[in-house]
Design a protein around this motif. Structure first.
Motif, PDB file in Angstrom:
ATOM      1  N   GLN A 152       0.423  11.645 -57.289  1.00  0.00           N
ATOM      2  CA  GLN A 152       0.442  10.781 -58.468  1.00  0.00           C
ATOM      3  C   GLN A 152       0.807   9.366 -58.036  1.00  0.00           C
ATOM      4  O   GLN A 152       1.863   9.129 -57.444  1.00  0.00           O
ATOM      5  CB  GLN A 152       1.437  11.283 -59.506  1.00  0.00           C
ATOM      6  CG  GLN A 152       1.427  10.462 -60.790  1.00  0.00           C
ATOM      7  CD  GLN A 152       2.219  11.127 -61.905  1.00  0.00           C
ATOM      8  OE1 GLN A 152       2.790  12.193 -61.731  1.00  0.00           O
ATOM      9  NE2 GLN A 152       2.247  10.500 -63.067  1.00  0.00           N
ATOM     10  N   LEU A 153      -0.085   8.418 -58.316  1.00  0.00           N
ATOM     11  CA  LEU A 153       0.148   7.036 -57.921  1.00  0.00           C
ATOM     12  C   LEU A 153       1.247   6.420 -58.772  1.00  0.00           C
ATOM     13  O   LEU A 153       1.288   6.612 -59.990  1.00  0.00           O
ATOM     14  CB  LEU A 153      -1.131   6.214 -58.067  1.00  0.00           C
ATOM     15  CG  LEU A 153      -2.326   6.635 -57.199  1.00  0.00           C
ATOM     16  CD1 LEU A 153      -3.506   5.702 -57.460  1.00  0.00           C
ATOM     17  CD2 LEU A 153      -1.957   6.628 -55.722  1.00  0.00           C
ATOM     18  N   ASP A 154       2.118   5.675 -58.107  1.00  0.00           N
ATOM     19  CA  ASP A 154       3.187   4.981 -58.818  1.00  0.00           C
ATOM     20  C   ASP A 154       2.584   3.997 -59.822  1.00  0.00           C
ATOM     21  O   ASP A 154       1.535   3.409 -59.587  1.00  0.00           O
ATOM     22  CB  ASP A 154       4.075   4.222 -57.836  1.00  0.00           C
ATOM     23  CG  ASP A 154       4.891   5.163 -56.959  1.00  0.00           C
ATOM     24  OD1 ASP A 154       5.050   6.339 -57.349  1.00  0.00           O
ATOM     25  OD2 ASP A 154       5.348   4.731 -55.880  1.00  0.00           O
ATOM     26  N   GLU A 155       3.243   3.808 -60.926  1.00  0.00           N
ATOM     27  CA  GLU A 155       2.898   2.864 -61.994  1.00  0.00           C
ATOM     28  C   GLU A 155       1.689   3.316 -62.813  1.00  0.00           C
ATOM     29  O   GLU A 155       1.797   3.523 -64.012  1.00  0.00           O
ATOM     30  CB  GLU A 155       2.659   1.457 -61.432  1.00  0.00           C
ATOM     31  CG  GLU A 155       3.911   0.844 -60.821  1.00  0.00           C
ATOM     32  CD  GLU A 155       3.651  -0.528 -60.242  1.00  0.00           C
ATOM     33  OE1 GLU A 155       2.570  -1.102 -60.497  1.00  0.00           O
ATOM     34  OE2 GLU A 155       4.532  -1.030 -59.532  1.00  0.00           O
ATOM     35  N   SER A 156       0.519   3.498 -62.182  1.00  0.00           N
ATOM     36  CA  SER A 156      -0.670   3.855 -62.964  1.00  0.00           C
ATOM     37  C   SER A 156      -0.602   5.285 -63.459  1.00  0.00           C
ATOM     38  O   SER A 156      -1.173   5.622 -64.500  1.00  0.00           O
ATOM     39  CB  SER A 156      -1.934   3.661 -62.131  1.00  0.00           C
ATOM     40  OG  SER A 156      -2.010   4.635 -61.109  1.00  0.00           O
ATOM     41  N   GLY A 157       0.084   6.164 -62.703  1.00  0.00           N
ATOM     42  CA  GLY A 157       0.203   7.563 -63.101  1.00  0.00           C
ATOM     43  C   GLY A 157      -1.040   8.388 -62.817  1.00  0.00           C
ATOM     44  O   GLY A 157      -1.099   9.573 -63.149  1.00  0.00           O
ATOM     45  N   VAL A 158      -2.057   7.787 -62.190  1.00  0.00           N
ATOM     46  CA  VAL A 158      -3.282   8.509 -61.861  1.00  0.00           C
ATOM     47  C   VAL A 158      -2.986   9.579 -60.810  1.00  0.00           C
ATOM     48  O   VAL A 158      -2.324   9.316 -59.818  1.00  0.00           O
ATOM     49  CB  VAL A 158      -4.362   7.546 -61.335  1.00  0.00           C
ATOM     50  CG1 VAL A 158      -5.565   8.315 -60.796  1.00  0.00           C
ATOM     51  CG2 VAL A 158      -4.798   6.593 -62.431  1.00  0.00           C
ATOM     52  N   ILE A 159      -3.469  10.798 -61.065  1.00  0.00           N
ATOM     53  CA  ILE A 159      -3.300  11.880 -60.096  1.00  0.00           C
ATOM     54  C   ILE A 159      -4.562  11.952 -59.248  1.00  0.00           C
ATOM     55  O   ILE A 159      -5.656  12.229 -59.747  1.00  0.00           O
ATOM     56  CB  ILE A 159      -3.037  13.223 -60.804  1.00  0.00           C
ATOM     57  CG1 ILE A 159      -1.711  13.149 -61.568  1.00  0.00           C
ATOM     58  CG2 ILE A 159      -3.000  14.371 -59.790  1.00  0.00           C
ATOM     59  CD1 ILE A 159      -1.381  14.392 -62.375  1.00  0.00           C
ATOM     60  N   THR A 160      -4.420  11.686 -57.957  1.00  0.00           N
ATOM     61  CA  THR A 160      -5.554  11.600 -57.064  1.00  0.00           C
ATOM     62  C   THR A 160      -5.296  12.440 -55.821  1.00  0.00           C
ATOM     63  O   THR A 160      -4.340  13.204 -55.750  1.00  0.00           O
ATOM     64  CB  THR A 160      -5.834  10.121 -56.699  1.00  0.00           C
ATOM     65  OG1 THR A 160      -7.070  10.034 -55.985  1.00  0.00           O
ATOM     66  CG2 THR A 160      -4.711   9.540 -55.857  1.00  0.00           C
ATOM     67  N   SER A 161      -6.181  12.317 -54.839  1.00  0.00           N
ATOM     68  CA  SER A 161      -5.973  12.969 -53.543  1.00  0.00           C
ATOM     69  C   SER A 161      -6.354  11.975 -52.458  1.00  0.00           C
ATOM     70  O   SER A 161      -7.105  11.023 -52.707  1.00  0.00           O
ATOM     71  CB  SER A 161      -6.833  14.230 -53.413  1.00  0.00           C
ATOM     72  OG  SER A 161      -8.205  13.893 -53.276  1.00  0.00           O
ATOM     73  N   SER A 162      -5.860  12.199 -51.255  1.00  0.00           N
ATOM     74  CA  SER A 162      -6.153  11.262 -50.165  1.00  0.00           C
ATOM     75  C   SER A 162      -7.641  11.216 -49.864  1.00  0.00           C
ATOM     76  O   SER A 162      -8.181  10.158 -49.525  1.00  0.00           O
ATOM     77  CB  SER A 162      -5.365  11.673 -48.906  1.00  0.00           C
ATOM     78  OG  SER A 162      -5.673  13.002 -48.535  1.00  0.00           O
ATOM     79  N   ASN A 163      -8.331  12.341 -50.005  1.00  0.00           N
ATOM     80  CA  ASN A 163      -9.759  12.343 -49.706  1.00  0.00           C
ATOM     81  C   ASN A 163     -10.566  11.640 -50.785  1.00  0.00           C
ATOM     82  O   ASN A 163     -11.540  10.943 -50.489  1.00  0.00           O
ATOM     83  CB  ASN A 163     -10.273  13.767 -49.526  1.00  0.00           C
ATOM     84  CG  ASN A 163     -11.625  13.799 -48.853  1.00  0.00           C
ATOM     85  OD1 ASN A 163     -11.825  13.157 -47.823  1.00  0.00           O
ATOM     86  ND2 ASN A 163     -12.571  14.529 -49.428  1.00  0.00           N
ATOM     87  N   LEU A 164     -10.171  11.804 -52.032  1.00  0.00           N
ATOM     88  CA  LEU A 164     -10.875  11.103 -53.110  1.00  0.00           C
ATOM     89  C   LEU A 164     -10.672   9.591 -52.976  1.00  0.00           C
ATOM     90  O   LEU A 164     -11.593   8.810 -53.227  1.00  0.00           O
ATOM     91  CB  LEU A 164     -10.384  11.589 -54.477  1.00  0.00           C
ATOM     92  CG  LEU A 164     -11.111  11.008 -55.694  1.00  0.00           C
ATOM     93  CD1 LEU A 164     -12.617  11.247 -55.620  1.00  0.00           C
ATOM     94  CD2 LEU A 164     -10.550  11.595 -56.989  1.00  0.00           C
TER      95      LEU A 164
END
Length: 301
Positions: free
Chosen positions: A206-218
């Motif tokens: 989960q990226l700080d501030e934006s709250g987007v849940i992502t992955s390193s490959n994406l």
């Protein structure tokens, strides 16, 4: 001509971006860091604070993901899903049908040898590459035939994906997210494309501030689209009729482009096991996939 020159430079830089699997781990890490740095130097400076923030963000996520508590929960989830998959007979459940198609398809081409036929021929010069992908194909067949497909992106199930198809370098993650976050299109485009799918149970952050849940490959695949946009001054998914990808991993870039709005034809050339993984992954997201015959002489039609 100027655009062609820039695209050629980008391709050369992206080639430098790749690392050689034949080298020792320490040398490979050092080489990757240097090649990445040359690419980032070409792109221009990025906010160092932003870089460190996202790099620390990823390290923190990775530490939590591999903590004892989370590891136990992942192991339990995999066991429960495996038990349900191998006991289930409900063919009205589309998720089960897709998973069974992948399982049965991979098992069949593994047993008949079809999965490795393309890798058994070739000169000595080709063996370094073909032996590597023979090993990956075999590891993939073993994990996909003994586990539920719905956890195929968990390293506990498929370490082969994280050895050859999943970018997971903290420095790379931090730098790439920093460039994306610094873009004027961050709010409207890039951050939404970074939202990871739960299919396959990939390691997420989960990226700080934006709250987007992502992955390193994406993040890594989205960064490719950012590079294209920066040089071509348009989005790859706009005004394109056909995209051809050689070696598509598990289908991440294809799904990303379809999610971004690509409406044309997307053609993937890949080895038999991975073609079936890509088919499962894309169909699980509701996309139509057709497996073309091996003889591609009719492709132009």
């Amino acid at each position: 001509a100027m655009l062609s020159g820039k695209l050629l430079l980008l391709l050369l830089l992206l080639l430098l971006f790749c690392s050689s699997w034949g080298e020792e781990e320490a040398a490979r890490s050092s080489r990757q860091r240097l090649s990445e740095q040359s690419l980032f130097d070409h792109l221009g400076s990025v906010d160092e604070q932003l870089l460190r923030k996202f790099q620390d963000n990823f390290i923190r996520c990775n530490r939590e993901y591999n903590s004892e508590e989370v590891m136990e929960a992942r192991q339990l989830r995999i066991k429960v899903d495996d038990d349900l998959f191998f006991q289930a007979q409900d063919l009205s459940d589309n998720n089960h049908v897709l998973a069974k198609m992948l399982h049965d398809g991979v098992l069949k081409i593994h047993r008949t040898g079809e999965a490795y036929a393309f890798l058994s021929d070739g000169s000595e010069e080709k063996r370094l590459s073909t032996d590597l992908w023979y090993s990956f194909s075999q590891s993939a067949a073993m994990s996909l035939s003994s586990h539920s497909s719905w956890n195929f992106l968990d390293p506990l199930v498929s370490p082969w994906i994280h050895q050859g198809m999943f970018s997971s370098w903290p420095y790379t993650f931090g730098m790439e997210v920093a460039y994306l976050a610094s873009s004027s299109a961050w709010n409207d485009v890039w951050q939404w494309l970074l939202t990871e799918s739960p299919v396959g149970s990939p390691p997420t952050c989960q990226l700080d501030e934006s709250g987007v849940i992502t992955s390193s490959n994406l993040v890594h695949q989205t960064f490719h689209l950012y590079l294209f946009h920066m040089i071509a001054e348009k989005y790859l998914w706009q005004d394109s009729d056909l995209i051809v990808e050689f070696g598509a991993g598990y289908g991440c870039l294809c799904l990303l482009l379809l999610s971004a709005g690509f409406k044309g034809r997307y053609l993937i050339f890949d080895l038999p096991v991975f073609a079936r993984v890509q088919t499962f992954y894309l169909q699980a997201h509701g996309h139509e996939v057709r497996m073309l015959p091996e003889q591609l002489s009719k492709f132009s039609q």
